[in-house]
Motif scaffolding. Structure first.
Motif, mmCIF file in Angstrom:
data_model
loop_
_atom_site.group_PDB
_atom_site.id
_atom_site.type_symbol
_atom_site.label_atom_id
_atom_site.label_comp_id
_atom_site.label_asym_id
_atom_site.label_seq_id
_atom_site.Cartn_x
_atom_site.Cartn_y
_atom_site.Cartn_z
ATOM 1 N N LEU A 368 0.835 -1.212 0.000
ATOM 2 C CA LEU A 368 0.000 0.000 0.000
ATOM 3 C C LEU A 368 0.867 1.259 0.000
ATOM 4 O O LEU A 368 0.546 2.235 -0.688
ATOM 5 N N TYR A 369 1.961 1.225 0.757
ATOM 6 C CA TYR A 369 2.874 2.379 0.760
ATOM 7 C C TYR A 369 3.404 2.640 -0.654
ATOM 8 O O TYR A 369 3.436 3.773 -1.118
ATOM 9 N N GLN A 370 3.797 1.562 -1.324
ATOM 10 C CA GLN A 370 4.341 1.729 -2.673
ATOM 11 C C GLN A 370 3.291 2.250 -3.647
ATOM 12 O O GLN A 370 3.577 3.036 -4.539
ATOM 13 N N LEU A 371 2.061 1.767 -3.457
ATOM 14 C CA LEU A 371 0.975 2.207 -4.346
ATOM 15 C C LEU A 371 0.450 3.581 -3.959
ATOM 16 O O LEU A 371 -0.392 4.149 -4.663
ATOM 17 N N ARG A 372 0.943 4.087 -2.804
ATOM 18 C CA ARG A 372 0.483 5.375 -2.256
ATOM 19 C C ARG A 372 -1.025 5.364 -1.956
ATOM 20 O O ARG A 372 -1.748 6.329 -2.200
ATOM 21 N N VAL A 373 -1.465 4.209 -1.444
ATOM 22 C CA VAL A 373 -2.866 4.086 -1.031
ATOM 23 C C VAL A 373 -2.908 4.014 0.501
ATOM 24 O O VAL A 373 -2.294 3.128 1.081
ATOM 25 N N PRO A 374 -3.597 4.923 1.167
ATOM 26 C CA PRO A 374 -3.657 4.852 2.638
ATOM 27 C C PRO A 374 -4.377 3.586 3.108
ATOM 28 O O PRO A 374 -5.399 3.209 2.527
#
Ligand code: UDP
Length: 587
Positions: A368-374
């Protein structure tokens, strides 16, 4: 089986600093003086080659053992997949007990109880964890036929299991972990709910209350429900369901214990109901099993399945890579069953019949961090469902392919799959989401499907070792935003979170959330999303701030039921001085 020679061109694995300590302490082989004589490379080759060697048994196998050994080696040393700890410790060593999860029956007689104590000790010694239901034991103060005396009840025996566990270290590395379950309609339920009220009491046990549909309906309608004597199957009293639920919530608020499991729901998903009811799960709750069943787990690191878009934006999940990993991992876990030597013939028989495996995921927060999704967003919750559906569908398809090569699991015809003419599958279950307490340290990734506990922190690992850790994706994002500095990292290590650091870009503070920044409801929604496509269960803790109220815990327990979870565990910050296992810390 003869040992496979290590290829001369086998690359050395890259091991992170934390993993070096953990591998040397717990996994690499040692001589009688305790000196490590196995390198990490040898360890991974030992596991890869011995699990791949099982392939030779199957005439119709589509892969060659030597090539497979290399694939397994690459799979593990890229940290795209790791099998559960006992497999890493014992595969190819002659010890051969490779499963993490066991459930043992506890019958209502002194012989049966002490058999279970002995069997649990044997399992702990081999590195496995055990779950038990104490629901068959007659209530405290009920009559004992043979002596005319009175029974001492489930709780007094539970203490014996706890003491026995205290003395046995798993393969000399860690103490055994246990789950103790009591049905909510057992006459001793109130005593059981309060069993861990004193800190340190029963500290080798996680406790869960087995809740039934009838009980949940009684809570909803504020009605009484029946207490049933297990030895005579007669109703011997009743309690108000809401009052019991309230006490349960109060105790969970005080200490995190007990958790709850929804027994009827677990049994609704029992793939082999003709073999009996599921009464318990393994220690961390993610693996419901029949009495004498065992299951080996393995976890895919989703953080490795990130694909950066061609334009540097539009990042996505690398579905093809994920599919490849799932198929190879299912073959690995099915081979583990054949390579495993179980401590009791009853277990060998049960595992042989159903061949359950538990493939799960870790590194979810990293992805999720890599995808920039909280983590605390509907997008993340929806993505969880999509990812797990994909993993389960592919795992089942891999299991089907194995069934074509090796035959279905022997109990297939009588299973729900056989009845419905689905399949055939090689495995009665394929998916489980484990806590990955130690695997995530080895893989250098976030654990299971949990959010990060802190973006940067000092980890106490075993005795006097201290490990400083910062999330690599967070560090990279800081650098990208030109915000990285040693001083900032120090500051963050003190508090773990950047929530209140107004001087940092808003986008970073939105994406790089930690467990404590997240409203409890998101923890639960995430658990429910993963559960929807997981055959077994999901290990997840709903983390709450110290200020959380009892009403909030009530709400979480209730919503866990409404959302279709199989159970739930809460932990209110600071409510316990020592935490129960699975955190990666030593004894
Ligand atoms: N387990 C155990 N002792 C421990 C930790 C784990 O017996 O100290 C067992 C238990 O059944 C648990 C399962 O291993 O539910 C998986 O835990 P985890 O994923 O944390 O283990 P890992 O493979 O990372 O060591």
């Amino acid at each position: 089986m003869s040992k496979m020679k290590m290829p001369t061109n086998l690359p050395d694995p890259i091991i992170n600093e934390n993993a070096k300590i953990v591998l040397a302490r717990r996994y690499q082989k040692k001589d009688t003086e305790g000196t490590v004589y196995e390198t990490a490379k040898e360890l991974f080759w030992r596991v890869a080659s011995s699990i791949a060697a099982e392939e030779a048994k199957y005439d119709r196998s589509t892969v060659k053992p030597a090539a497979l050994a290399r694939d397994f080696y690459d799979l593990m040393t890229s940290y795209s997949f790791l099998p559960n700890s006992p497999t890493l410790m014992n595969a190819g060593t002659g010890l051969g007990q490779l499963a993490a999860c066991f459930v043992l029956p506890v019958g209502d007689s002194i012989e049966d109880i002490f058999d279970a104590v002995k069997h649990a000790a044997m399992i702990h010694k081999s590195g496995g964890g055990t779950g038990f239901s104490f629901s068959r034991l007659r209530a405290k103060d009920s009559v004992v036929g043979s002596t005319g005396g009175v029974a001492s009840g489930p709780l007094s025996f539970l203490r014996i299991f706890n003491c026995a566990t205290e003395q046995i270290k798993q393969g000399g590395t860690r103490r055994g972990a246990n789950m103790g379950i009591l049905r909510v309609d057992h006459p001793d339920i109130l005593e059981f709910i309060k069993a861990k009220e004193r800190d340190g009491e029963l500290n080798n046990f996680n406790l869960s209350i087995g809740l039934t549909e009838a009980f949940m309906r009684a809570v909803e309608k504020n009605e009484d429900y029946d207490l049933v004597a297990p030895n005579s199957a007669t109703v011997i009293g009743s309690l108000n369901a809401r009052e019991v639920f309230n006490i349960l919530v109060q105790k969970a608020w005080e200490s995190g214990d007990p958790g709850i499991v929804f027994l009827d729901r677990i049994n609704r998903d029992n793939p082999t109901p003709t073999q009996g009811d599921i009464e318990s799960t393994n220690p961390c709750g993610e693996q419901p099993l029949l009495p004498y069943e065992a299951c080996n787990l393995g976890s895919i690191n989703l953080g490795n399945c990130y694909a950066r878009g061609h334009n540097g934006k539009d990042s996505e999940i690398d579905w093809d890579e994920l599919r490849r990993i799932v198929h190879l991992s299912v073959r690995f876990l099915d081979n583990v069953i054949d390579a495993s030597v179980y401590p009791l013939p009853q277990i060998t028989e049960m595992v042989g019949k159903n061949r359950k495996i538990g493939l799960g995921v870790m590194g979810w927060a990293d992805l999720l961090y890599q995808l920039r999704v909280p983590y605390n967003s509907q997008t993340a919750v929806d993505l969880a469902e999509r990812v797990m559906k994909f993993v389960r569908d592919e795992a089942r398809s891999a299991s089907k392919q194995l069934a074509a090569e090796r035959g279905p699991f022997p109990a297939y015809a009588e299973s729900v799959f056989g009845e419905a003419n689905l399949g055939p599958y090689r495995n009665a279950t394929t998916t489980t989401i484990a806590p990955t307490g130690t695997l995530s340290i080895i893989g250098g990734c976030s654990s299971g499907v949990e959010p990060l506990f802190a973006l940067s922190f000092v980890r106490n690992v075993m005795d006097n070792d201290k490990l400083v850790e910062s999330n690599p994706f967070f560090e990279a994002a800081l650098k990208e935003a030109d915000a990285h500095s040693p001083k900032l990292m120090e500051e963050i290590a003190k508090v773990g979170t950047i929530r209140k650091m107004d001087h940092l870009p808003e986008e970073l503070r939105r994406v790089f959330v930690t467990a404590m920044d997240i409203e409890p409801i998101w923890h639960l929604k995430m658990q429910a999303s993963f559960q929807k496509y997981t055959d077994n269960a999901v290990s997840k803790t709903v983390n709450l701030p110290n200020s959380a109220t009892k009403e909030e815990i009530w709400d979480i327990y209730w919503k866990a039921y409404e959302y279709g979870c199989k159970g739930v565990t809460v932990y209110r910050d600071g409510s316990k001085t020592s935490q129960v296992l699975c955190t990666g810390d030593g004894d």
